[in-house]
Design an enzyme around this catalytic site. Sequence first.
Site, PDB file in Angstrom:
ATOM      1  N   TYR A 299      62.561 126.017  74.547  1.00  0.00           N
ATOM      2  CA  TYR A 299      62.800 124.662  73.461  1.00  0.00           C
ATOM      3  C   TYR A 299      64.279 124.282  73.438  1.00  0.00           C
ATOM      4  O   TYR A 299      64.326 123.164  73.406  1.00  0.00           O
ATOM      5  CB  TYR A 299      62.634 125.706  72.141  1.00  0.00           C
TER       6      TYR A 299
ATOM      7  N   ARG B 145      50.559 134.982  62.987  1.00  0.00           N
ATOM      8  CA  ARG B 145      50.617 133.908  62.122  1.00  0.00           C
ATOM      9  C   ARG B 145      49.661 134.023  60.943  1.00  0.00           C
ATOM     10  O   ARG B 145      48.918 133.144  60.491  1.00  0.00           O
ATOM     11  CB  ARG B 145      50.172 132.523  62.722  1.00  0.00           C
TER      12      ARG B 145
ATOM     13  N   ARG C 168      55.372 127.162  49.472  1.00  0.00           N
ATOM     14  CA  ARG C 168      56.253 126.717  50.572  1.00  0.00           C
ATOM     15  C   ARG C 168      56.740 125.151  49.999  1.00  0.00           C
ATOM     16  O   ARG C 168      56.071 124.428  49.396  1.00  0.00           O
ATOM     17  CB  ARG C 168      55.056 126.359  51.795  1.00  0.00           C
TER      18      ARG C 168
ATOM     19  N   ASP D  82      61.138 132.729  61.884  1.00  0.00           N
ATOM     20  CA  ASP D  82      60.858 131.917  62.959  1.00  0.00           C
ATOM     21  C   ASP D  82      61.937 132.449  64.398  1.00  0.00           C
ATOM     22  O   ASP D  82      62.738 132.970  64.310  1.00  0.00           O
ATOM     23  CB  ASP D  82      61.084 130.512  63.091  1.00  0.00           C
TER      24      ASP D  82
ATOM     25  N   ARG E 137      50.096 128.685  57.019  1.00  0.00           N
ATOM     26  CA  ARG E 137      49.340 127.326  56.464  1.00  0.00           C
ATOM     27  C   ARG E 137      47.935 127.729  56.084  1.00  0.00           C
ATOM     28  O   ARG E 137      47.312 126.790  55.723  1.00  0.00           O
ATOM     29  CB  ARG E 137      49.596 126.379  57.361  1.00  0.00           C
TER      30      ARG E 137
HETATM   31  O1  CP3 Z   1      52.655 135.376  60.258  1.00  0.00           O
HETATM   32  C1  CP3 Z   1      53.506 135.233  61.135  1.00  0.00           C
HETATM   33  O2  CP3 Z   1      53.087 135.321  62.260  1.00  0.00           O
HETATM   34  C2  CP3 Z   1      54.838 135.338  60.819  1.00  0.00           C
HETATM   35  C3  CP3 Z   1      55.750 134.204  60.977  1.00  0.00           C
HETATM   36  C4  CP3 Z   1      55.958 133.453  62.247  1.00  0.00           C
HETATM   37  C5  CP3 Z   1      56.613 132.115  62.167  1.00  0.00           C
HETATM   38  N1  CP3 Z   1      56.803 131.751  63.429  1.00  0.00           N
HETATM   39  C6  CP3 Z   1      56.281 131.006  60.971  1.00  0.00           C
HETATM   40  C7  CP3 Z   1      55.983 129.655  61.177  1.00  0.00           C
HETATM   41  C8  CP3 Z   1      56.180 133.995  63.520  1.00  0.00           C
HETATM   42  C9  CP3 Z   1      56.122 135.375  64.141  1.00  0.00           C
HETATM   43  C10 CP3 Z   1      56.478 132.811  64.230  1.00  0.00           C
HETATM   44  C11 CP3 Z   1      57.197 132.891  65.652  1.00  0.00           C
HETATM   45  C12 CP3 Z   1      57.008 131.775  66.596  1.00  0.00           C
HETATM   46  N2  CP3 Z   1      57.495 130.275  66.129  1.00  0.00           N
HETATM   47  C13 CP3 Z   1      56.605 131.683  68.188  1.00  0.00           C
HETATM   48  C14 CP3 Z   1      55.988 132.805  68.512  1.00  0.00           C
HETATM   49  C15 CP3 Z   1      54.434 133.153  68.101  1.00  0.00           C
HETATM   50  C16 CP3 Z   1      53.381 131.803  68.645  1.00  0.00           C
HETATM   51  O3  CP3 Z   1      52.884 131.213  67.959  1.00  0.00           O
HETATM   52  O4  CP3 Z   1      53.440 131.762  69.992  1.00  0.00           O
HETATM   53  C17 CP3 Z   1      56.743 130.137  68.388  1.00  0.00           C
HETATM   54  C18 CP3 Z   1      56.404 129.813  69.827  1.00  0.00           C
HETATM   55  C19 CP3 Z   1      57.520 129.385  67.057  1.00  0.00           C
HETATM   56  C20 CP3 Z   1      57.958 128.136  67.264  1.00  0.00           C
HETATM   57  C21 CP3 Z   1      57.251 127.324  66.151  1.00  0.00           C
HETATM   58  N3  CP3 Z   1      57.441 127.322  64.899  1.00  0.00           N
HETATM   59  C22 CP3 Z   1      56.089 126.714  66.292  1.00  0.00           C
HETATM   60  C23 CP3 Z   1      55.507 126.243  67.627  1.00  0.00           C
HETATM   61  C24 CP3 Z   1      55.617 125.946  65.040  1.00  0.00           C
HETATM   62  C25 CP3 Z   1      54.395 125.377  64.551  1.00  0.00           C
HETATM   63  C26 CP3 Z   1      54.716 123.932  64.583  1.00  0.00           C
HETATM   64  C27 CP3 Z   1      53.617 123.521  63.592  1.00  0.00           C
HETATM   65  O5  CP3 Z   1      54.033 122.890  62.617  1.00  0.00           O
HETATM   66  O6  CP3 Z   1      52.484 123.186  63.797  1.00  0.00           O
HETATM   67  C28 CP3 Z   1      56.809 126.777  64.247  1.00  0.00           C
HETATM   68  C29 CP3 Z   1      56.848 126.330  62.589  1.00  0.00           C
HETATM   69  C30 CP3 Z   1      56.186 127.815  61.979  1.00  0.00           C
HETATM   70  N4  CP3 Z   1      56.585 129.018  61.964  1.00  0.00           N
HETATM   71  C31 CP3 Z   1      55.315 127.574  60.834  1.00  0.00           C
HETATM   72  C32 CP3 Z   1      55.007 129.042  60.502  1.00  0.00           C
HETATM   73  C33 CP3 Z   1      54.250 129.404  59.336  1.00  0.00           C
HETATM   74  C34 CP3 Z   1      54.386 126.630  60.482  1.00  0.00           C
HETATM   75  C35 CP3 Z   1      55.244 125.466  59.923  1.00  0.00           C
HETATM   76  C36 CP3 Z   1      55.578 125.308  58.422  1.00  0.00           C
HETATM   77  O7  CP3 Z   1      54.955 126.038  57.486  1.00  0.00           O
HETATM   78  O8  CP3 Z   1      56.447 124.676  58.082  1.00  0.00           O
END
Ligand code: CP3
Length: 341
Positions: free
Chosen positions: A135, A11, A24, A60, A15
């Site tokens: 999920y 990540r 974004r 994602d 954010r």
């Molecule tokens: O920098 C990076 O790591 C690259 C991008 C990335 C994202 N999601 C972008 C993202 C990666 C590798 C993921 C993988 C992902 N997504 C995982 C596995 C990694 C982990 O954290 O365990 C999981 C479980 C998800 C599912 C998911 N998507 C979650 C739990 C969330 C967060 C929800 C929140 O808003 O707190 C997301 C959304 C997400 N994916 C965001 C980002 C940057 C944040 C929300 C946004 O900007 O809208």
Amino acid sequence: MHAHVPVWFQRQAGRSLPEYHELRREGSILDTIRIPELAAEITLQPIRRYKVDAAILYSDIVVPAECVGFGVDVKPGVGPVIENPFERRADLDRLRPLEPETDTAHVLDTIKILAGELDVPLIGFAGAPFTVASYLVEGKPSRDYAKTKALMLDDPALWHDLMERLTDLAVASMRSQVVAGASAVQLFDSWAGALSEADYRTMVLPHSTRVIAEVSELGVPTAHFGVGTGELLAAFADSGADVVGVDWRIPLSVARQRTGNRVALQGNLDPAVCLAQWPQVEKTVRRILNDNGDHPGYVFNLGHGVLPQTNPDILQQVVELVHAEGQVAELPRAQPARPHP
Ligand code: CP3
């Protein structure tokens, strides 16, 4: 010959970066991912800022399921949500095979842009079958995975069929990312730590092993990551991955013993430590580097993702410290991302 310990952050894009908030758009991250120029730029932001040793594709884990039409959204501040969660055998029909060139053309376009710009490896990724299933079955982020475990235990045949579909999605997605220019891949089984080792080994590991095997055929390094997986590390190493992620709950040296030196390790700074003042962060980073010693099979990272409230200056100091202090014997590296022919 010595080299510095490579470092990147899960990540690292997103954010915690003010430049991310500027780019974004409102709405779902899935819409932002659909704009290749934007997704590529967001992937590059942390490379410029931190000089980390790898980029991770801005995408994602739910993208393949969304792109075959399962009906997935990602709610800001919540995570993936599913309008009609997976419940019965008929729902398998909603998980047709992924055709990456058409279904996820935008993801491949993003990678092609990045391959022309990056001078460090680009890490592609997919969600592991268990974590994606959690999920699809729960319909939203869960604490106890009650529905997922109930399906697994009450209807193992359907469970394995679901795992097969999700394995195929992960394989097709990761292979297409490699062909488009990704130089390494990471399989995220973030929530596998919720399982006993016995259930993990029979209900999950065979499927993750197939993902790793079918992607490894392309000759790229593979990493396999989960949270709270201290008790599963030996099983994770059995997946065939080259690198296994370690969270902060156990020291690297213990993880080394549990994985029997078969794999490289990646981790294991607690992301919450990065919210403390620098002297505390520095102490923890030094402890981790000392614990690794000069073992060559090591990639510095967080034990999970960067928290949104993290001060980017702290992460930059972490990179500088790891590069200055982390010395390992020279080891083969993933190739830089390469331009698409
Ligand atoms: O920098 C990076 O790591 C690259 C991008 C990335 C994202 N999601 C972008 C993202 C990666 C590798 C993921 C993988 C992902 N997504 C995982 C596995 C990694 C982990 O954290 O365990 C999981 C479980 C998800 C599912 C998911 N998507 C979650 C739990 C969330 C967060 C929800 C929140 O808003 O707190 C997301 C959304 C997400 N994916 C965001 C980002 C940057 C944040 C929300 C946004 O900007 O809208």
